[in-house]
Motif scaffolding. Sequence first.
Motif, mmCIF file in Angstrom:
data_model
loop_
_atom_site.group_PDB
_atom_site.id
_atom_site.type_symbol
_atom_site.label_atom_id
_atom_site.label_comp_id
_atom_site.label_asym_id
_atom_site.label_seq_id
_atom_site.Cartn_x
_atom_site.Cartn_y
_atom_site.Cartn_z
ATOM 1 N N ALA A 1 48.984 31.683 43.885
ATOM 2 C CA ALA A 1 49.756 32.299 42.193
ATOM 3 C C ALA A 1 49.342 33.440 41.465
ATOM 4 O O ALA A 1 48.148 32.850 40.819
ATOM 5 N N ALA A 2 50.373 33.792 41.088
ATOM 6 C CA ALA A 2 49.297 34.298 39.949
ATOM 7 C C ALA A 2 50.709 34.639 38.943
ATOM 8 O O ALA A 2 52.053 35.262 39.240
ATOM 9 N N LEU B 1 51.597 47.651 35.287
ATOM 10 C CA LEU B 1 50.784 45.824 35.747
ATOM 11 C C LEU B 1 49.591 45.143 35.598
ATOM 12 O O LEU B 1 49.057 46.117 36.250
ATOM 13 N N ARG B 2 49.935 43.865 35.298
ATOM 14 C CA ARG B 2 49.094 42.886 35.007
ATOM 15 C C ARG B 2 48.825 42.108 35.694
ATOM 16 O O ARG B 2 50.331 41.926 35.440
ATOM 17 N N ALA B 3 47.368 40.886 36.091
ATOM 18 C CA ALA B 3 47.522 39.836 36.532
ATOM 19 C C ALA B 3 46.799 39.281 35.959
ATOM 20 O O ALA B 3 45.664 39.595 35.590
ATOM 21 N N GLU B 4 47.034 37.693 36.300
ATOM 22 C CA GLU B 4 45.912 37.323 35.492
ATOM 23 C C GLU B 4 46.663 35.329 36.710
ATOM 24 O O GLU B 4 47.451 34.756 37.139
ATOM 25 N N LEU C 1 44.732 43.394 41.165
ATOM 26 C CA LEU C 1 45.238 43.207 40.776
ATOM 27 C C LEU C 1 44.450 41.573 39.924
ATOM 28 O O LEU C 1 43.898 41.816 38.858
ATOM 29 N N LEU C 2 44.161 41.175 40.901
ATOM 30 C CA LEU C 2 43.469 39.612 40.368
ATOM 31 C C LEU C 2 42.410 39.825 42.079
ATOM 32 O O LEU C 2 42.717 38.384 43.013
ATOM 33 N N PRO C 3 41.708 40.463 41.667
ATOM 34 C CA PRO C 3 40.463 40.235 43.172
ATOM 35 C C PRO C 3 39.660 38.757 43.663
ATOM 36 O O PRO C 3 39.523 38.365 44.566
ATOM 37 N N SER C 4 40.268 37.419 42.402
ATOM 38 C CA SER C 4 39.712 36.562 42.562
ATOM 39 C C SER C 4 40.446 35.918 43.999
ATOM 40 O O SER C 4 40.760 34.349 44.001
ATOM 41 N N LEU C 5 42.183 36.471 44.302
ATOM 42 C CA LEU C 5 42.587 35.736 45.426
ATOM 43 C C LEU C 5 42.550 36.357 45.980
ATOM 44 O O LEU C 5 42.716 37.566 46.575
#
Length: 373
Positions: free
Chosen positions: A230-231, A253-256, A309-313
């Motif tokens: 999920a982001a 666009l940004r994501a967390e 946008l969210l390299p941890s995923l």
Amino acid sequence: MTAFRTPLILSSLAHDIHASAARWALRASGLDALWAGSLAEPELGPMSLHCDPDLGLRSSGALDHERIGATWYRRPRNPEHFPRAHRSDEPFLRGEWGRFLKNLYALTDTGADRLWINRPTCAAMAENKLVQLRAAHRCGLRFPATLASHDPDEIRRFVARHGRVVYKPFMTHTWQDAESGRMFSTYARIVEAAMLDDDQSLLHCPGIYQVYVEKRCDLRVTAIGDRYFAARLHSSQDDGVVDWRARQAVGGLRAEPGDLSAADQAKLAALMRELGLVFGCIDLAIDADGEAHFLEVNQAGQFLFVEDLLPSLPLLRAMSAMLAEGRPDYSLATIAPVSYAAYCASDEHRAWWAQASETLQNRNPAAAGISLE
């Protein structure tokens, strides 16, 4: 690496970055994947379907179970060009290939030991938005009241009853105005009174009308087998944009990291089972109270932009692991610790881009609605 059967990626787009990245990730773990535009590609070899009154149905050739493992039915296309055929024969050949492949795809449930991502019959059914909402209703998911219609009176009554309503096309379309040269796209937008004035305009084109959710953010859930990533997506500008894709196209666009409750994940897993999908990109709207509202699932959706946008995923690693193992309960340890960022820095990406850019040289990638994927 454990010996696995060869994964097959079916995508007719030379500029399909998802296909290229997955093939690279699999190679990094010592597993070569086949990438073909359709099952008619010569390098796959010929195919046959056998139906015996005693033994029943079986297939042979290109989809040999001993050779081909998981098959990613991403964006294939039936063969259209036949260099050795007379032009007058091409319509017949296109028709015969289309019917042959339609039979083959309709029978993929007979190969229970092969994972399809997604099974063609299920993929085709899940492309229907109202089928998704029916499944969401059965699975207890909350979703906005929706009308699909081209009846002016029904549309006006729906808007009058619900107030703020969003218009959505059945499929996003991008085109260039012949006079101005400007690019336009059919993203979701709030219905304004002037849009309902012309009966003929409404009659001419069916559309989806959905009650607008006053949202805190969008939640993009990428379901890859048994794992749900999920982001939270936000517009970089607080401009009230309804459809986040309009911001994605211009880098706004940004994501967390996103939170998905156990109850909502269970309902989404039930939805995926109901639709027969093992992969999908699910869009949820999160309201001011933190409640999730299901909007849609794209069974052939794009997900690498989320990892960008969210390299941890680890989305690329997860998809590659599922392709390698050919099962939805895969282990991430199956694949080397690859990432989308590492792929973008690789020689394979540079070689892919050199080839793919030729097919895109007449396009403007920055124009709204045109995606390199």
